[in-house]
Design a protein around this motif. Sequence first.
Motif, PDB file in Angstrom:
ATOM      1  N   ASN A 126      36.398 -49.988  55.239  1.00 53.99           N
ATOM      2  CA  ASN A 126      37.481 -50.840  55.732  1.00 53.99           C
ATOM      3  C   ASN A 126      38.809 -50.517  55.039  1.00 53.99           C
ATOM      4  OD1 ASN A 126      35.957 -52.277  57.615  1.00 53.99           O
ATOM      5  ND2 ASN A 126      35.278 -53.778  56.098  1.00 53.99           N
ATOM      6  N   LEU A 127      38.754 -50.255  53.739  1.00 53.09           N
ATOM      7  CA  LEU A 127      39.972 -49.880  53.016  1.00 53.09           C
ATOM      8  C   LEU A 127      40.511 -48.558  53.558  1.00 53.09           C
ATOM      9  CD1 LEU A 127      41.996 -50.248  50.670  1.00 53.09           C
ATOM     10  CD2 LEU A 127      40.371 -48.988  49.221  1.00 53.09           C
ATOM     11  N   ASN A 128      39.620 -47.588  53.752  1.00 44.86           N
ATOM     12  CA  ASN A 128      40.032 -46.291  54.276  1.00 44.86           C
ATOM     13  C   ASN A 128      40.599 -46.423  55.685  1.00 44.86           C
ATOM     14  OD1 ASN A 128      38.939 -43.535  55.831  1.00 44.86           O
ATOM     15  ND2 ASN A 128      39.791 -43.173  53.800  1.00 44.86           N
ATOM     16  N   TRP A 129      40.017 -47.296  56.488  1.00 44.90           N
ATOM     17  CA  TRP A 129      40.522 -47.540  57.851  1.00 44.90           C
ATOM     18  C   TRP A 129      41.936 -48.078  57.793  1.00 44.90           C
ATOM     19  CZ3 TRP A 129      42.418 -51.889  60.180  1.00 44.90           C
ATOM     20  CH2 TRP A 129      42.596 -51.838  61.576  1.00 44.90           C
ATOM     21  N   TRP A 130      42.176 -49.064  56.925  1.00 42.35           N
ATOM     22  CA  TRP A 130      43.518 -49.649  56.801  1.00 42.35           C
ATOM     23  C   TRP A 130      44.535 -48.588  56.409  1.00 42.35           C
ATOM     24  CZ3 TRP A 130      46.040 -50.684  51.851  1.00 42.35           C
ATOM     25  CH2 TRP A 130      47.301 -51.268  51.995  1.00 42.35           C
ATOM     26  N   LEU A 131      44.193 -47.748  55.460  1.00 46.10           N
ATOM     27  CA  LEU A 131      45.120 -46.710  55.004  1.00 46.10           C
ATOM     28  C   LEU A 131      45.383 -45.683  56.098  1.00 46.10           C
ATOM     29  CD1 LEU A 131      43.748 -46.235  51.395  1.00 46.10           C
ATOM     30  CD2 LEU A 131      45.886 -47.351  52.061  1.00 46.10           C
ATOM     31  N   GLY A 132      44.349 -45.370  56.879  1.00 45.99           N
ATOM     32  CA  GLY A 132      44.545 -44.455  57.987  1.00 45.99           C
ATOM     33  C   GLY A 132      45.470 -45.032  59.048  1.00 45.99           C
ATOM     34  N   GLU A 133      45.302 -46.324  59.354  1.00 47.86           N
ATOM     35  CA  GLU A 133      46.176 -46.978  60.327  1.00 47.86           C
ATOM     36  C   GLU A 133      47.606 -47.079  59.798  1.00 47.86           C
ATOM     37  OE1 GLU A 133      44.944 -48.226  63.648  1.00 47.86           O
ATOM     38  OE2 GLU A 133      43.941 -46.489  62.787  1.00 47.86           O
ATOM     39  N   TRP A 134      47.753 -47.386  58.497  1.00 49.39           N
ATOM     40  CA  TRP A 134      49.090 -47.441  57.889  1.00 49.39           C
ATOM     41  C   TRP A 134      49.765 -46.080  58.053  1.00 49.39           C
ATOM     42  CZ3 TRP A 134      51.241 -51.253  54.226  1.00 49.39           C
ATOM     43  CH2 TRP A 134      52.483 -50.858  53.691  1.00 49.39           C
ATOM     44  N   SER A 135      49.039 -45.012  57.797  1.00 50.95           N
ATOM     45  CA  SER A 135      49.590 -43.670  57.928  1.00 50.95           C
ATOM     46  C   SER A 135      50.053 -43.406  59.353  1.00 50.95           C
ATOM     47  CB  SER A 135      48.539 -42.634  57.513  1.00 50.95           C
ATOM     48  OG  SER A 135      49.020 -41.317  57.687  1.00 50.95           O
ATOM     49  N   TRP A 136      49.259 -43.854  60.309  1.00 54.30           N
ATOM     50  CA  TRP A 136      49.613 -43.657  61.718  1.00 54.30           C
ATOM     51  C   TRP A 136      50.879 -44.417  62.071  1.00 54.30           C
ATOM     52  CZ3 TRP A 136      49.995 -46.677  66.152  1.00 54.30           C
ATOM     53  CH2 TRP A 136      50.003 -45.976  67.361  1.00 54.30           C
ATOM     54  N   VAL A 137      50.988 -45.670  61.630  1.00 57.80           N
ATOM     55  CA  VAL A 137      52.193 -46.466  61.888  1.00 57.80           C
ATOM     56  C   VAL A 137      53.397 -45.838  61.202  1.00 57.80           C
ATOM     57  CG1 VAL A 137      53.301 -48.696  61.496  1.00 57.80           C
ATOM     58  CG2 VAL A 137      50.917 -48.619  62.240  1.00 57.80           C
ATOM     59  N   PHE A 138      53.216 -45.385  59.967  1.00 51.65           N
ATOM     60  CA  PHE A 138      54.322 -44.777  59.236  1.00 51.65           C
ATOM     61  C   PHE A 138      54.823 -43.537  59.971  1.00 51.65           C
ATOM     62  CE2 PHE A 138      56.921 -43.015  56.021  1.00 51.65           C
ATOM     63  CZ  PHE A 138      57.104 -43.955  55.017  1.00 51.65           C
ATOM     64  N   ASP A 139      53.894 -42.730  60.467  1.00 47.39           N
ATOM     65  CA  ASP A 139      54.305 -41.530  61.192  1.00 47.39           C
ATOM     66  C   ASP A 139      55.092 -41.880  62.450  1.00 47.39           C
ATOM     67  OD1 ASP A 139      53.080 -40.016  59.274  1.00 47.39           O
ATOM     68  OD2 ASP A 139      51.324 -39.503  60.484  1.00 47.39           O
ATOM     69  N   LYS A 140      54.672 -42.916  63.145  1.00 53.74           N
ATOM     70  CA  LYS A 140      55.345 -43.314  64.385  1.00 53.74           C
ATOM     71  C   LYS A 140      56.753 -43.823  64.105  1.00 53.74           C
ATOM     72  CE  LYS A 140      54.769 -46.184  68.514  1.00 53.74           C
ATOM     73  NZ  LYS A 140      54.835 -45.068  69.467  1.00 53.74           N
ATOM     74  N   TYR A 141      56.915 -44.569  63.032  1.00 52.68           N
ATOM     75  CA  TYR A 141      58.206 -45.169  62.704  1.00 52.68           C
ATOM     76  C   TYR A 141      58.815 -44.548  61.441  1.00 52.68           C
ATOM     77  CZ  TYR A 141      57.048 -48.913  66.006  1.00 52.68           C
ATOM     78  OH  TYR A 141      56.730 -49.639  67.125  1.00 52.68           O
ATOM     79  N   ARG A 142      58.569 -43.279  61.226  1.00 50.41           N
ATOM     80  CA  ARG A 142      58.937 -42.660  59.957  1.00 50.41           C
ATOM     81  C   ARG A 142      60.412 -42.823  59.626  1.00 50.41           C
ATOM     82  NH1 ARG A 142      61.311 -37.733  59.970  1.00 50.41           N
ATOM     83  NH2 ARG A 142      61.703 -36.759  61.991  1.00 50.41           N
ATOM     84  N   THR A 143      61.270 -42.728  60.634  1.00 50.53           N
ATOM     85  CA  THR A 143      62.705 -42.868  60.390  1.00 50.53           C
ATOM     86  C   THR A 143      63.015 -44.204  59.736  1.00 50.53           C
ATOM     87  OG1 THR A 143      63.251 -41.484  62.279  1.00 50.53           O
ATOM     88  CG2 THR A 143      64.974 -42.947  61.477  1.00 50.53           C
TER      89      THR A 143
END
Length: 467
Positions: A126-143
Amino acid sequence: MPSPTPPHPPGPGRGLQPRAPTLPGPASAVRRTSYGPTSPEVGARGAHTRRRIVDASLGLFDELGLHHTSVEAIARAAGVSRATLYQYFPGKDQIFLELMDECARALVRVARRIGELGPTEIGFDNLNWWLGEWSWVFDKYRTMFVQWSLVASADPAVRPEVIHFVEGYNHRMAARLEAADVSGVDPESAAVAMTAVVHRLHLFRHTGRVYEADSQELTQALSVFLQLVLFPDTPNEVLLPFLSTVTPYTPVVPPPPECEALSLRTRVRGLSPRAVATVERLVVAAAKQFAAKGYHRTNVDDIVASAGLARGTFYKYFHEKQDLLHTVCVEATAATVELAGRLRRVDVFDDAALRPWLRDFVRFLDHYRGSVDVWSERLAEGGVIVALGAHAQGVLDRALLEVLTSVRRDYPFDPLAGTLLFRALLTRVPEAMREETEIPMGEEQIVDLLVFSVRRGFFSHLTAPPI
């Protein structure tokens, strides 16, 4: 910009959730009431215009940064007049806040879907899932995430909204940690430190400061680090599926630029003792103002007022604000090199050695934070400043790597990812613990948390004493 849909299917307990609350809106504008996103007056055509303005701003913030983006440039890119833009937004800060709200909603949706945490296979997944999703959101809104960090510390219009969201997000994460019976650390402090490290590591990725490290491998290493900080009794068999054997890596240290003429030592050479003291006061005052307000929002009047000097005195020794920034950055680089040299001799298991070094590093950040932020900008003013920052980072990373590889662990350890995580921990957590908690932490409390995080996250599963 549509809200993101998580790329992975829901796991245990990750059902549909209610809509995330919005951030409070900005103060009312001096101009007549603007058309907000839910205004009944805006209509379909107005909503399209508003979206064009927001999207154009996102592109310009990415290309130029918030500070260097003008309202005129946004209006031109959106194909509207300034007058039309002002019907929707009082200024660019409010556009930034709306974009920030989109990012915040995405992160909150992910946080609501985290399953049970703990020292088990399910908890770690679950922790790894959260971090993976955070990474995905960060990439989408990186600016927005990159600008968020650079703007929040200095912009009076944006800062309260950033703090409001971050505090709410950390409270949500703290409740998760408390339910998981995290021991040895206050759940609120652990949540603040955890989100600070995650955000800073991704900021490194998107500002080109990870030595081309693989994004997925960084996320896996981050998962192991946080799992050990929070649950050090996690069995190795839980960690091993997320790790692989890695090859040793040594960060390349770029040579420092030729800038002796910009150093404080050279600038005061041949001056009278009184003049030397004046120049030193200006350098100290500049560092202080850059840290408090950010370089872009600090002007010469701020610096001379802080130094207790006349404006004419400033121009007697420096051509402009950037000229003084060069000297501050040269001094900050020298301080970084000195700290890195000391770190190589520190035994992380010896409080008498580790704590004084961490205390001095926290003080270094307090004084030079504004200069370090300028190093982080992709559009930093001048190649000399960029080169100084790259050299300072390389020297510090080399020292961090030596500390991390001074022990043997009973699981595969990625030295590059560990170095980046160590840098993220040191450079962001002290500031976060002062700004993102209801009661700001004092210096010794911050040092306590850093010692706790370093020893648990990097040195809790060892097969041998220090080499």
